[in-house]
Design a protein around this motif. Sequence first.
Motif, PDB file in Angstrom:
ATOM      1  N   THR A   8       0.835  -1.188   0.000  1.00 30.51           N
ATOM      2  CA  THR A   8       0.000   0.000   0.000  1.00 30.51           C
ATOM      3  C   THR A   8       0.879   1.252   0.000  1.00 30.51           C
ATOM      4  O   THR A   8       1.620   1.481   0.954  1.00 30.51           O
ATOM      5  CB  THR A   8      -0.921   0.030   1.243  1.00 30.51           C
ATOM      6  N   PRO A   9       0.808   2.031  -1.060  1.00 27.71           N
ATOM      7  CA  PRO A   9       1.535   3.302  -1.076  1.00 27.71           C
ATOM      8  C   PRO A   9       0.847   4.295  -0.134  1.00 27.71           C
ATOM      9  O   PRO A   9      -0.381   4.396  -0.135  1.00 27.71           O
ATOM     10  CB  PRO A   9       1.402   3.791  -2.525  1.00 27.71           C
ATOM     11  N   LEU A  10       1.617   4.987   0.664  1.00 34.51           N
ATOM     12  CA  LEU A  10       1.071   5.977   1.600  1.00 34.51           C
ATOM     13  C   LEU A  10       1.609   7.361   1.246  1.00 34.51           C
ATOM     14  O   LEU A  10       2.729   7.501   0.755  1.00 34.51           O
ATOM     15  CB  LEU A  10       1.448   5.617   3.033  1.00 34.51           C
ATOM     16  N   GLY A  11       0.777   8.357   1.505  1.00 34.77           N
ATOM     17  CA  GLY A  11       1.210   9.733   1.284  1.00 34.77           C
ATOM     18  C   GLY A  11       1.152  10.186  -0.155  1.00 34.77           C
ATOM     19  O   GLY A  11       1.821  11.144  -0.530  1.00 34.77           O
ATOM     20  N   VAL A  12       0.343   9.504  -0.977  1.00 36.97           N
ATOM     21  CA  VAL A  12       0.261   9.864  -2.395  1.00 36.97           C
ATOM     22  C   VAL A  12      -1.158  10.231  -2.823  1.00 36.97           C
ATOM     23  O   VAL A  12      -1.447  10.337  -4.001  1.00 36.97           O
ATOM     24  CB  VAL A  12       0.790   8.714  -3.287  1.00 36.97           C
ATOM     25  N   GLY A  13      -2.045  10.389  -1.866  1.00 41.08           N
ATOM     26  CA  GLY A  13      -3.422  10.712  -2.194  1.00 41.08           C
ATOM     27  C   GLY A  13      -4.293   9.469  -2.197  1.00 41.08           C
ATOM     28  O   GLY A  13      -3.864   8.374  -1.828  1.00 41.08           O
ATOM     29  N   ASP A  18      -2.168   3.238  -9.999  1.00 45.45           N
ATOM     30  CA  ASP A  18      -0.979   3.221 -10.855  1.00 45.45           C
ATOM     31  C   ASP A  18       0.229   2.658 -10.119  1.00 45.45           C
ATOM     32  O   ASP A  18       1.019   1.901 -10.687  1.00 45.45           O
ATOM     33  CB  ASP A  18      -0.650   4.630 -11.354  1.00 45.45           C
ATOM     34  N   LEU A  19       0.373   2.999  -8.855  1.00 46.09           N
ATOM     35  CA  LEU A  19       1.515   2.517  -8.082  1.00 46.09           C
ATOM     36  C   LEU A  19       1.379   1.032  -7.779  1.00 46.09           C
ATOM     37  O   LEU A  19       2.372   0.285  -7.830  1.00 46.09           O
ATOM     38  CB  LEU A  19       1.684   3.332  -6.803  1.00 46.09           C
ATOM     39  N   VAL A  20       0.172   0.592  -7.459  1.00 47.04           N
ATOM     40  CA  VAL A  20      -0.050  -0.836  -7.224  1.00 47.04           C
ATOM     41  C   VAL A  20       0.225  -1.615  -8.513  1.00 47.04           C
ATOM     42  O   VAL A  20       0.828  -2.692  -8.485  1.00 47.04           O
ATOM     43  CB  VAL A  20      -1.475  -1.092  -6.693  1.00 47.04           C
ATOM     44  N   ALA A  21      -0.170  -1.052  -9.641  1.00 48.39           N
ATOM     45  CA  ALA A  21       0.106  -1.703 -10.928  1.00 48.39           C
ATOM     46  C   ALA A  21       1.609  -1.854 -11.161  1.00 48.39           C
ATOM     47  O   ALA A  21       2.061  -2.862 -11.716  1.00 48.39           O
ATOM     48  CB  ALA A  21      -0.543  -0.918 -12.066  1.00 48.39           C
ATOM     49  N   ASP A  22       2.402  -0.878 -10.710  1.00 48.37           N
ATOM     50  CA  ASP A  22       3.862  -0.993 -10.818  1.00 48.37           C
ATOM     51  C   ASP A  22       4.357  -2.226 -10.065  1.00 48.37           C
ATOM     52  O   ASP A  22       5.218  -2.965 -10.555  1.00 48.37           O
ATOM     53  CB  ASP A  22       4.552   0.251 -10.259  1.00 48.37           C
ATOM     54  N   ALA A  23       3.813  -2.454  -8.872  1.00 47.08           N
ATOM     55  CA  ALA A  23       4.222  -3.611  -8.062  1.00 47.08           C
ATOM     56  C   ALA A  23       3.803  -4.912  -8.732  1.00 47.08           C
ATOM     57  O   ALA A  23       4.588  -5.865  -8.809  1.00 47.08           O
ATOM     58  CB  ALA A  23       3.617  -3.515  -6.663  1.00 47.08           C
ATOM     59  N   VAL A  24       2.577  -4.966  -9.225  1.00 48.83           N
ATOM     60  CA  VAL A  24       2.088  -6.190  -9.874  1.00 48.83           C
ATOM     61  C   VAL A  24       2.888  -6.466 -11.146  1.00 48.83           C
ATOM     62  O   VAL A  24       3.198  -7.622 -11.455  1.00 48.83           O
ATOM     63  CB  VAL A  24       0.573  -6.091 -10.155  1.00 48.83           C
ATOM     64  N   ARG A  25       3.258  -5.426 -11.862  1.00 49.61           N
ATOM     65  CA  ARG A  25       4.074  -5.589 -13.065  1.00 49.61           C
ATOM     66  C   ARG A  25       5.404  -6.282 -12.727  1.00 49.61           C
ATOM     67  O   ARG A  25       5.852  -7.189 -13.445  1.00 49.61           O
ATOM     68  CB  ARG A  25       4.312  -4.229 -13.715  1.00 49.61           C
ATOM     69  N   VAL A  26       6.032  -5.881 -11.637  1.00 47.14           N
ATOM     70  CA  VAL A  26       7.288  -6.509 -11.201  1.00 47.14           C
ATOM     71  C   VAL A  26       7.066  -8.003 -10.968  1.00 47.14           C
ATOM     72  O   VAL A  26       7.869  -8.835 -11.378  1.00 47.14           O
ATOM     73  CB  VAL A  26       7.828  -5.825  -9.923  1.00 47.14           C
ATOM     74  N   VAL A  27       5.971  -8.335 -10.297  1.00 49.86           N
ATOM     75  CA  VAL A  27       5.669  -9.739 -10.007  1.00 49.86           C
ATOM     76  C   VAL A  27       5.480 -10.524 -11.304  1.00 49.86           C
ATOM     77  O   VAL A  27       6.051 -11.595 -11.488  1.00 49.86           O
ATOM     78  CB  VAL A  27       4.416  -9.862  -9.112  1.00 49.86           C
ATOM     79  N   GLU A  63       9.659   4.214  -5.240  1.00 52.09           N
ATOM     80  CA  GLU A  63      10.199   5.236  -6.141  1.00 52.09           C
ATOM     81  C   GLU A  63       9.242   6.416  -6.292  1.00 52.09           C
ATOM     82  O   GLU A  63       9.676   7.529  -6.595  1.00 52.09           O
ATOM     83  CB  GLU A  63      10.480   4.633  -7.521  1.00 52.09           C
ATOM     84  N   ARG A  64       7.947   6.167  -6.073  1.00 49.28           N
ATOM     85  CA  ARG A  64       6.940   7.216  -6.290  1.00 49.28           C
ATOM     86  C   ARG A  64       6.110   7.533  -5.050  1.00 49.28           C
ATOM     87  O   ARG A  64       5.232   8.391  -5.103  1.00 49.28           O
ATOM     88  CB  ARG A  64       6.017   6.793  -7.431  1.00 49.28           C
ATOM     89  N   ALA A  65       6.348   6.836  -3.951  1.00 42.86           N
ATOM     90  CA  ALA A  65       5.596   7.075  -2.718  1.00 42.86           C
ATOM     91  C   ALA A  65       6.575   7.314  -1.567  1.00 42.86           C
ATOM     92  O   ALA A  65       7.565   6.603  -1.447  1.00 42.86           O
ATOM     93  CB  ALA A  65       4.700   5.875  -2.397  1.00 42.86           C
ATOM     94  N   PRO A  66       6.281   8.280  -0.701  1.00 42.29           N
ATOM     95  CA  PRO A  66       7.191   8.563   0.403  1.00 42.29           C
ATOM     96  C   PRO A  66       7.184   7.500   1.503  1.00 42.29           C
ATOM     97  O   PRO A  66       8.102   7.425   2.307  1.00 42.29           O
ATOM     98  CB  PRO A  66       6.689   9.897   0.955  1.00 42.29           C
ATOM     99  N   ARG A  67       6.135   6.661   1.495  1.00 44.13           N
ATOM    100  CA  ARG A  67       6.024   5.615   2.513  1.00 44.13           C
ATOM    101  C   ARG A  67       5.272   4.441   1.901  1.00 44.13           C
ATOM    102  O   ARG A  67       4.342   4.617   1.120  1.00 44.13           O
ATOM    103  CB  ARG A  67       5.262   6.173   3.716  1.00 44.13           C
TER     104      ARG A  67
END
Length: 98
Positions: A8-13, A18-27, A63-67
Amino acid sequence: MLIAFSITPLGVGESVGDLVADAVRVVRESGLPNRTDAMFTTIEGEWDEVMSVVKRAVDAVAERAPRVSVVLKADVRPGVTDALSGKVARIEARLAEG
């Protein structure tokens, strides 16, 4: 082994798709057997390779989330293969029996 994890990206609204998709893409690019549902992504492999994928997925989001928050559950059973689909198939077979 199976690893089910959620990043879970935190601090990005409010919108984090899009950020979760980045993680799934890596998998998916890892080549390891995997499945993503609404709550978790599960991957199957040996300890070092599975944990490496989780780390790379977290790094991609960081890379795109502060936490980044990570929830992880592991099923460690040496010598077992195809657990990702086998576990579900056994339950489905029992359900079909009535």
